[in-house]
Scaffold this motif. Sequence first.
Motif, PDB file in Angstrom:
ATOM      1  N   SER A  58      -0.170  -5.748  31.456  1.00 40.14           N
ATOM      2  CA  SER A  58       1.073  -5.207  31.627  1.00 40.14           C
ATOM      3  C   SER A  58       1.348  -6.438  30.748  1.00 40.14           C
ATOM      4  O   SER A  58       1.190  -7.580  30.198  1.00 40.14           O
ATOM      5  N   SER A  59       3.119  -5.956  30.484  1.00 42.15           N
ATOM      6  CA  SER A  59       4.258  -6.453  30.140  1.00 42.15           C
ATOM      7  C   SER A  59       4.507  -7.455  31.475  1.00 42.15           C
ATOM      8  O   SER A  59       5.289  -8.732  31.426  1.00 42.15           O
ATOM      9  N   ASN A  60       4.148  -7.498  32.572  1.00 44.41           N
ATOM     10  CA  ASN A  60       4.930  -8.305  33.749  1.00 44.41           C
ATOM     11  C   ASN A  60       3.859  -9.257  33.901  1.00 44.41           C
ATOM     12  O   ASN A  60       3.990 -10.200  34.331  1.00 44.41           O
ATOM     13  N   ALA A  61       2.727  -9.225  33.561  1.00 42.29           N
ATOM     14  CA  ALA A  61       1.789 -10.445  33.169  1.00 42.29           C
ATOM     15  C   ALA A  61       2.835 -11.726  32.586  1.00 42.29           C
ATOM     16  O   ALA A  61       2.767 -12.894  32.287  1.00 42.29           O
ATOM     17  N   LEU A  62       3.496 -11.245  30.798  1.00 39.13           N
ATOM     18  CA  LEU A  62       4.044 -11.757  29.969  1.00 39.13           C
ATOM     19  C   LEU A  62       5.071 -12.589  30.381  1.00 39.13           C
ATOM     20  O   LEU A  62       5.204 -13.702  30.226  1.00 39.13           O
ATOM     21  N   ARG A  63       6.262 -11.694  31.327  1.00 38.53           N
ATOM     22  CA  ARG A  63       6.918 -12.463  31.912  1.00 38.53           C
ATOM     23  C   ARG A  63       6.699 -12.846  33.006  1.00 38.53           C
ATOM     24  O   ARG A  63       7.804 -13.606  32.891  1.00 38.53           O
ATOM     25  N   HIS A  88       4.016  -5.439  21.871  1.00 37.62           N
ATOM     26  CA  HIS A  88       5.607  -5.110  21.097  1.00 37.62           C
ATOM     27  C   HIS A  88       5.857  -6.419  21.665  1.00 37.62           C
ATOM     28  O   HIS A  88       6.384  -7.437  21.204  1.00 37.62           O
ATOM     29  N   GLU A  89       6.252  -6.763  23.558  1.00 38.53           N
ATOM     30  CA  GLU A  89       6.616  -8.006  24.482  1.00 38.53           C
ATOM     31  C   GLU A  89       5.642  -9.326  23.219  1.00 38.53           C
ATOM     32  O   GLU A  89       6.645 -10.375  23.770  1.00 38.53           O
ATOM     33  N   ALA A  90       4.605  -9.535  23.650  1.00 33.03           N
ATOM     34  CA  ALA A  90       3.894 -10.378  23.256  1.00 33.03           C
ATOM     35  C   ALA A  90       4.385 -10.652  21.585  1.00 33.03           C
ATOM     36  O   ALA A  90       4.467 -11.998  21.671  1.00 33.03           O
ATOM     37  N   ARG A  91       4.576  -9.863  20.917  1.00 33.41           N
ATOM     38  CA  ARG A  91       5.202 -10.598  19.760  1.00 33.41           C
ATOM     39  C   ARG A  91       6.517 -10.959  19.877  1.00 33.41           C
ATOM     40  O   ARG A  91       6.569 -12.265  19.072  1.00 33.41           O
ATOM     41  N   GLN A  92       7.739 -10.702  20.431  1.00 32.25           N
ATOM     42  CA  GLN A  92       8.622 -10.784  20.939  1.00 32.25           C
ATOM     43  C   GLN A  92       8.297 -12.228  21.425  1.00 32.25           C
ATOM     44  O   GLN A  92       9.635 -13.222  21.186  1.00 32.25           O
ATOM     45  N   LEU A  93       7.699 -12.513  22.557  1.00 29.43           N
ATOM     46  CA  LEU A  93       7.603 -14.291  22.985  1.00 29.43           C
ATOM     47  C   LEU A  93       6.709 -14.681  22.192  1.00 29.43           C
ATOM     48  O   LEU A  93       7.087 -16.115  22.500  1.00 29.43           O
ATOM     49  N   VAL A 149      -0.409 -14.039  38.469  1.00 30.12           N
ATOM     50  CA  VAL A 149       0.153 -14.337  37.706  1.00 30.12           C
ATOM     51  C   VAL A 149       1.562 -13.736  38.570  1.00 30.12           C
ATOM     52  O   VAL A 149       2.431 -14.347  38.436  1.00 30.12           O
ATOM     53  N   TYR A 150       1.683 -12.801  39.256  1.00 30.82           N
ATOM     54  CA  TYR A 150       2.452 -11.781  39.120  1.00 30.82           C
ATOM     55  C   TYR A 150       2.034 -10.622  40.659  1.00 30.82           C
ATOM     56  O   TYR A 150       0.854 -10.540  40.888  1.00 30.82           O
ATOM     57  N   GLU A 151       2.869 -10.607  41.282  1.00 32.16           N
ATOM     58  CA  GLU A 151       2.706  -9.289  42.938  1.00 32.16           C
ATOM     59  C   GLU A 151       3.476  -8.140  41.978  1.00 32.16           C
ATOM     60  O   GLU A 151       4.591  -8.909  42.138  1.00 32.16           O
ATOM     61  N   MET A 152       3.259  -7.613  42.495  1.00 28.53           N
ATOM     62  CA  MET A 152       3.892  -6.007  42.389  1.00 28.53           C
ATOM     63  C   MET A 152       4.291  -6.293  43.818  1.00 28.53           C
ATOM     64  O   MET A 152       3.487  -4.581  44.875  1.00 28.53           O
ATOM     65  N   VAL A 153       5.769  -6.223  44.523  1.00 27.59           N
ATOM     66  CA  VAL A 153       6.377  -6.135  45.723  1.00 27.59           C
ATOM     67  C   VAL A 153       6.711  -4.505  46.425  1.00 27.59           C
ATOM     68  O   VAL A 153       7.179  -3.869  45.911  1.00 27.59           O
TER      69      VAL A 153
END
Length: 247
Positions: A58-63, A88-93, A149-153
């Motif tokens: 998930s991109s949420n992990a990157l965020r 794509h988001e990983a490359r952006q980071l 590393v994240y939770e979707m509430v």
Amino acid sequence: MVKLMRMLITRPEPDAQATQERLAALEISADIAPLMTRQTLRAHLPPAEGFSALALTSSNALRALSELDATAGLRNKPVYAVGDRTAHEARQLGFDHVIAADGTLDSLVTTIALARLDGPVFYPAGKHLSGDLAHALAPHGLMVVTTPVYEMVAETALPPAIEGQLAEGTFDAILFYSRRTAEIFCALGASAVPEPDRRKLPVICLSENVAAPLIEHHFSRVLLADHPSEDAMMALALAFAREQTGP
């Protein structure tokens, strides 16, 4: 030219906004009602040196990793992303060596297994996992260290305006990108959409797994993307709009 239709987007931000903009470019109007909100967890991350690669579903992990200031130490690791958007988001980071799977957990497992990595895989994940990457890779002799590393509430109620519009039959279709979002919608939206109306309201779903809770709650008009990607969802939304309103 496609006449303006109205759809409802249920995915979390910031992805919901991006989907709304893409629909607008197709001349489809859309309202947003995110049914989950991401919260970064106070994670104790293991040292990056011990891993041969990073796995992302998930991109949420990157965020979340970015908010934890944890990306710098991982950028020299190969990244195996579940699909093109996350890649794509990983490359952006700043991750340089990024390999994209075909959009599903199974394809990610196959991609990592074929890489024949020589060490453990670090998997920063959500608190609520839809699949067990560690279990799936174990038969291939790979150890996966999973760290939430994240939770979707989940939201506890639909926005009143959205609930009213659902009751009035305002939306021509609803878009669903995850099974959990579909489950939350069924729990919160049942009273707003009586069963006879559920049978008539089209739901556009990323996959059969996403659609399953909706089918159980008697949403009969289910449209499935032919690939688990945003491009496929947009193609399906456009095809549906053209079918309903004409080219």
